[in-house]
Design an enzyme around this catalytic site. Structure first.
Site, PDB file in Angstrom:
ATOM      1  N   PRO A   1       0.826  -1.221   0.000  1.00 32.81           N
ATOM      2  CA  PRO A   1       0.000   0.000   0.000  1.00 32.81           C
ATOM      3  C   PRO A   1       0.857   1.266   0.000  1.00 32.81           C
ATOM      4  O   PRO A   1       0.381   2.340  -0.336  1.00 32.81           O
ATOM      5  CB  PRO A   1      -0.798  -0.118   1.295  1.00 32.81           C
ATOM      6  CG  PRO A   1      -0.724  -1.536   1.696  1.00 32.81           C
ATOM      7  CD  PRO A   1       0.584  -2.056   1.176  1.00 32.81           C
TER       8      PRO A   1
ATOM      9  N   GLU B   1       2.417  -8.236   8.562  1.00 29.92           N
ATOM     10  CA  GLU B   1       2.583  -6.771   8.618  1.00 29.92           C
ATOM     11  C   GLU B   1       3.490  -6.282   7.505  1.00 29.92           C
ATOM     12  O   GLU B   1       3.800  -5.101   7.401  1.00 29.92           O
ATOM     13  CB  GLU B   1       3.136  -6.355   9.991  1.00 29.92           C
ATOM     14  CG  GLU B   1       2.260  -6.764  11.161  1.00 29.92           C
ATOM     15  CD  GLU B   1       0.794  -6.358  10.937  1.00 29.92           C
ATOM     16  OE1 GLU B   1      -0.071  -7.246  11.014  1.00 29.92           O
ATOM     17  OE2 GLU B   1       0.560  -5.166  10.623  1.00 29.92           O
TER      18      GLU B   1
ATOM     19  N   ARG C   1      -1.698  -7.236 -20.869  1.00 27.00           N
ATOM     20  CA  ARG C   1      -2.547  -6.771 -21.976  1.00 27.00           C
ATOM     21  C   ARG C   1      -1.751  -5.993 -23.014  1.00 27.00           C
ATOM     22  O   ARG C   1      -2.207  -5.805 -24.139  1.00 27.00           O
ATOM     23  CB  ARG C   1      -3.709  -5.929 -21.436  1.00 27.00           C
ATOM     24  CG  ARG C   1      -4.620  -6.700 -20.473  1.00 27.00           C
ATOM     25  CD  ARG C   1      -5.701  -5.821 -19.875  1.00 27.00           C
ATOM     26  NE  ARG C   1      -6.796  -5.641 -20.817  1.00 27.00           N
ATOM     27  CZ  ARG C   1      -6.942  -4.555 -21.545  1.00 27.00           C
ATOM     28  NH1 ARG C   1      -6.086  -3.573 -21.440  1.00 27.00           N
ATOM     29  NH2 ARG C   1      -7.962  -4.453 -22.380  1.00 27.00           N
TER      30      ARG C   1
ATOM     31  N   ASP D   1      -7.612   1.293 -25.208  1.00 30.24           N
ATOM     32  CA  ASP D   1      -8.470   1.213 -24.028  1.00 30.24           C
ATOM     33  C   ASP D   1      -8.790   2.543 -23.392  1.00 30.24           C
ATOM     34  O   ASP D   1      -8.199   3.557 -23.681  1.00 30.24           O
ATOM     35  CB  ASP D   1      -7.737   0.407 -22.950  1.00 30.24           C
ATOM     36  CG  ASP D   1      -7.756  -1.043 -23.325  1.00 30.24           C
ATOM     37  OD1 ASP D   1      -6.822  -1.741 -22.956  1.00 30.24           O
ATOM     38  OD2 ASP D   1      -8.680  -1.424 -24.028  1.00 30.24           O
TER      39      ASP D   1
END
Ligand code: 4FV
Length: 254
Positions: free
Chosen positions: A90, A117, A155, A170
Site C-alpha cells: 500500500p 505486517e 494486456r 483502451d
C-alpha cells in the site's frame, strides 16, 4: 516480445486458477507470458522453515524475515541478472495504465508478495527496485495485487488481446473513461439504444462516443480531464456539456 513474471509468495497455489482462465490462460498456453511461482518458504534455512518473526520494538502481528526473501531473489537474479524486483505494498506508487505500459517494457519482473505486517525493511533497502500499490486499502496479502499487475501489464504484450485489439485503444489510453457500450437487443423493456449507433454513420458515431467519453470523465473523474491531452474540439464539446447540464451534471438537453 514475451513477458516473464517470477512471483515470490508463501501461497503459490493462489496463482493456479486465475492465470489459467480466459485471455491470460491462453497467453500462457501460447507462450506470450511466462509465470513462475517461487515459494519463499523453500528458501528458509530454518529447520522449521520459519519465514516470519515478531517485530523488533514490539507491536502487533509478524514481519517477514529478510533471509528467505534475499535467497529467493538472489536465486532468480542468478538466472536473469537484469530483472527488476517489484514489491506490492500500500506504500507503493499507484498502479495505473501509464505505469502498466512502462512495466511491460521490462519483459522480466520479479513480484514480491508480502504477508502479515509486511517485510523486514532491509528487503526494501537491499533488493527492491520499485514499490507499487493497487489501491488505498489493506489486503491480507500481496498475491491478489500481483495478479492485478500481471493482468494489466500482460494486456500490452502483442497477441495477448487477440490480433486486432491492442491495449492502446483502451480506457485511460488518452486518460478518458470509456464511452457507453450497447449490443442487441436495440430495445430492452423500452430502453433503446441511441439512434446514432444504429445509423451506420461512422463519423457521427465516433463523435457521439467522444462526447460521451468526455461527459462520463467530467462527471466521474474530473481529475483525469486535468491530465488528458484534449483537442480544441473536445474543449468546445466539454463547454457544451457543462452548459447543458444542471448543477449535478445531469443532461438537460443535448
Ligand atoms: C497491497 C495493496 C496490500 C499489506 C499488508 C499485504 C498487504 C500485507 N499490496 N497494493 N493495497 N498489501 O494491501 O499492493 O502484507
Amino acid at each position: 516480445m514475451k513477458m516473464r513474471f517470477d512471483i515470490l509468495t508463501l501461497f503459490p497455489d493462489m496463482f493456479s486458477s486465475p492465470l489459467r482462465e480466459s485471455i491470460l490462460g491462453r497467453a500462457v498456453e501460447k507462450g506470450l507470458i511466462e509465470i513462475q511461482t517461487i515459494n519463499i518458504r523453500d528458501y528458509s534455512l530454518d529447520k522449521h522453515q520459519v519465514v516470519d518473526d515478531t517485530p523488533y520494538g514490539g507491536g502487533q502481528g509478524m514481519v517477514m524475515k529478510v533471509e528467505p526473501i534475499a535467497r529467493a531473489i538472489e536465486w532468480v537474479k542468478s538466472q536473469n541478472p537484469s530483472t527488476r524486483t517489484i514489491y506490492l505494498t500500500p506504500q507503493g506508487k499507484p498502479l495505473n495504465q501509464d505505469l502498466a505500459r512502462r512495466l511491460f517494457t521490462q519483459s522480466h519482473l520479479i513480484l514480491l508478495c508480502g504477508r502479515y505486517e509486511g517485510v523486514d525493511e532491509r528487503v526494501r533497502e537491499l533488493f527492491i527496485d520499485e514499490e507499487i500499490s493497487i489501491g488505498d486499502y489493506v489486503l491480507t496479502g500481496g498475491e491478489l495485487a500481483a495478479m492485478v499487475l500481471i493482468d494489466a501489464v500482460s494486456r500490452f504484450v502483442p497477441g495477448v488481446l487477440g490480433s486486432d485489439r491492442s491495449a492502446e485503444e483502451d480506457s485511460f489510453f488518452n486518460s478518458l473513461l470509456e464511452y457507453p457500450q450497447y449490443t442487441r437487443p436495440s430495445d430492452f423493456r423500452g430502453s433503446c439504444v441511441p439512434e446514432v449507433l444504429l445509423s451506420g454513420n461512422h463519423s457521427a458515431i465516433s463523435q457521439w462516443r467522444r462526447k460521451e467519453a468526455l461527459r462520463r470523465t467530467w462527471l466521474r473523474r474530473p481529475d483525469l480531464l486535468a491530465k488528458a491531452n484534449l483537442f480544441e474540439e473536445d474543449k468546445r464539446v466539454l463547454e457544451e456539456i457543462r452548459n447543458s447540464s444542471d448543477d449535478c451534471g445531469l443532461r438537460n438537453t443535448d
